[in-house]
Design a protein around this motif. Structure first.
Motif, mmCIF file in Angstrom:
data_model
loop_
_atom_site.group_PDB
_atom_site.id
_atom_site.type_symbol
_atom_site.label_atom_id
_atom_site.label_comp_id
_atom_site.label_asym_id
_atom_site.label_seq_id
_atom_site.Cartn_x
_atom_site.Cartn_y
_atom_site.Cartn_z
ATOM 1 N N SER A 68 -6.088 0.548 3.121
ATOM 2 C CA SER A 68 -5.292 1.513 3.879
ATOM 3 C C SER A 68 -4.815 2.716 3.080
ATOM 4 N N SER A 95 0.833 -1.210 0.000
ATOM 5 C CA SER A 95 0.000 0.000 0.000
ATOM 6 C C SER A 95 0.866 1.259 0.000
ATOM 7 N N ASP A 139 -3.850 -1.012 -5.650
ATOM 8 C CA ASP A 139 -3.293 -1.585 -4.429
ATOM 9 C C ASP A 139 -4.029 -2.892 -4.153
HETATM 10 MG MG MG Z 1 -1.978 -3.015 1.937
#
Ligand code: MG
Ligand code: ATP
Length: 241
Positions: free
Chosen positions: A59, A32, A128
């Motif tokens: 996130s 991320s 992501d």
């Molecule tokens: Mg992640």
């Protein structure tokens, strides 16, 4: 019956030049952080989207410091701009609550988001990914044929084992692998680089463990000053992704 949304997905992504999924067989290796920093770095010269496909523990909204932006509805969903990125995440629909999705629900949410999101014209869409080669990865491979993979590992052979598995799967299915990033490096060993070479994959860079990363969460300018950003800029300068 074929899900009618599936034929819509290609059309939704038609004006996106390149789709890059940041992935790893392992959790917690920095996917991320790398995906968000890569998107912010590319956005300095290009039009970039960031798509958080980690439905169970998203996130990127925290990393980006997303405040009150909300998608707009107009023949689909138009994602808001956050820090110069066209940004989409399931978080808009879950209001920071846990999203207890089962396999079929993950698939459904993924198909729905891909089918409704109007990305518009983008040079890059960075995705992501959740860890592993679970449903989300398999669905993405099934639904988006043009996706290229950037694989993140740590220096641990345990993480690298999962890279091998993922690389094998991607190769069998003929998806391009841009290369491997060794993140949070704290030793001087070149074993990951050597192993990457043995697999015939491109070793992109090693990113040192950088204590500034934690303070940079939620702050675009600080994110662009971390070692992650510095190494990504180096890659873009010499190799151009
Ligand atoms: Mg992640
Ligand atoms: N180069 C780095 N230096 C220091 N800390 C880092 C670095 N890269 C990532 N981190 C930290 O490591 C932790 C894991 O990073 P991140 O959440 O990006 O991993 P992930 O692979 O996306 O995890 P998950 O599998 O849960 O999605 C975070 O706390 C992040 O701030």
């Amino acid at each position: 019956m074929v899900d009618p949304r599936i034929s819509v997905i290609d059309e939704r992504l038609r004006q996106v030049s390149r789709i890059i999924a940041v992935s790893s067989g392992k959790g917690g290796v920095g996917k991320s952080m790398v995906a968000t920093t890569l998107a912010l770095t590319l956005a300095q010269n290009s039009k970039v989207g960031l798509f958080d496909l980690d439905f169970t523990s998203p996130s990127t909204h925290l990393i980006l410091g997303v405040k009150k932006a909300l998608p707009k509805e107009d023949k689909g969903i138009i994602p808001p701009e956050v820090n110069g990125l066209v940004y989409m995440s399931l978080i808009y629909y879950s209001k920071d609550q846990a999203v207890p999705l089962r396999g079929a629900d993950v698939s459904n949410a993924l198909i729905e988001l891909l089918a409704v999101t109007q990305w518009g014209k983008l040079d890059f869409l960075i995705i992501d990914m959740p860890p592993g080669i679970g449903d989300a990865v398999l669905d993405l491979l099934r639904l988006v044929k043009r996706v290229e993979f950037l694989i993140v590992t740590t220096s641990s052979l345990l993480a690298f084992e999962t890279v091998k598995k993922q690389a094998t799967l991607l190769r069998e299915l003929k998806f391009p692998i841009i290369g491997v990033l060794e993140n949070m490096k704290m030793n001087n060993s070149d074993s990951i680089q050597l192993e990457t070479g043995k697999l015939g994959l491109n070793f992109l860079a090693e990113i040192p463990y950088d204590p500034k990363v934690e303070e940079a969460i939620g702050n675009k300018n600080k994110l662009l000053e971390t070692m992650i950003a510095e190494k990504i800029r180096e890659i873009l300068q010499v190799k151009a992704l």
